[in-house]
Design an enzyme around this catalytic site. Structure first.
Site, PDB file in Angstrom:
ATOM      1  N   ILE A  22      49.676 -28.764   7.592  1.00  0.00           N
ATOM      2  CA  ILE A  22      49.405 -27.274   9.012  1.00  0.00           C
ATOM      3  C   ILE A  22      50.676 -27.188   9.803  1.00  0.00           C
ATOM      4  CG2 ILE A  22      48.987 -29.573  10.020  1.00  0.00           C
ATOM      5  CD1 ILE A  22      45.764 -26.633  10.474  1.00  0.00           C
ATOM      6  N   GLY A  43      45.218 -38.419  13.043  1.00  0.00           N
ATOM      7  CA  GLY A  43      45.088 -37.520  11.893  1.00  0.00           C
ATOM      8  C   GLY A  43      46.358 -36.390  12.295  1.00  0.00           C
ATOM      9  N   ASP A  45      45.449 -33.210  14.750  1.00  0.00           N
ATOM     10  CA  ASP A  45      45.696 -33.410  16.227  1.00  0.00           C
ATOM     11  C   ASP A  45      46.385 -33.854  16.291  1.00  0.00           C
ATOM     12  OD1 ASP A  45      44.212 -32.579  18.643  1.00  0.00           O
ATOM     13  OD2 ASP A  45      44.451 -34.640  19.137  1.00  0.00           O
TER      14      ASP A  45
END
Length: 103
Positions: A22, A43, A45
């Protein structure tokens, strides 16, 4: 890079769901599961904050927080995305109000 899993259109909005890293995709906005304080979590974030640099956290600190079920938007810092949408999901605790928070 990423493999397209699903592409479609809702109203006037086109969307794609992808599998991949991402922090390395070029999109208008990433949607990130955040905590209510908008501080760096774990994780995904953590990866977004680490790869995006300190600008994202600085903007989160100016905002100051976000209640469960809501979202705020910041710039994406050094990421190739333009924005990060920080959405705060409910944390299941076994209480009756959990359902309302999820809804």
């Amino acid at each position: 890079m990423a493999n397209d899993l699903l592409a479609g259109r809702i109203g006037r909005t086109n969307f794609e769901l992808r599998q991949g890293n991402i922090t390395q995709i070029t999109v208008d906005a990433l949607v990130n599961s955040s905590n209510a304080s908008l501080s760096v979590g774990g994780g995904v974030d953590s990866s977004i904050h680490r790869m995006g640099g300190p600008t994202i956290l600085a903007q989160c600190q100016v905002i100051g927080g976000c209640p469960t079920g809501n979202a705020v938007i910041t710039g994406a810092g050094d990421l190739t995305a333009s924005y990060v949408i920080h959405a705060v999901p409910p944390i299941y605790s076994g209480k009756p109000e959990d359902f309302e928070l999820l809804r």
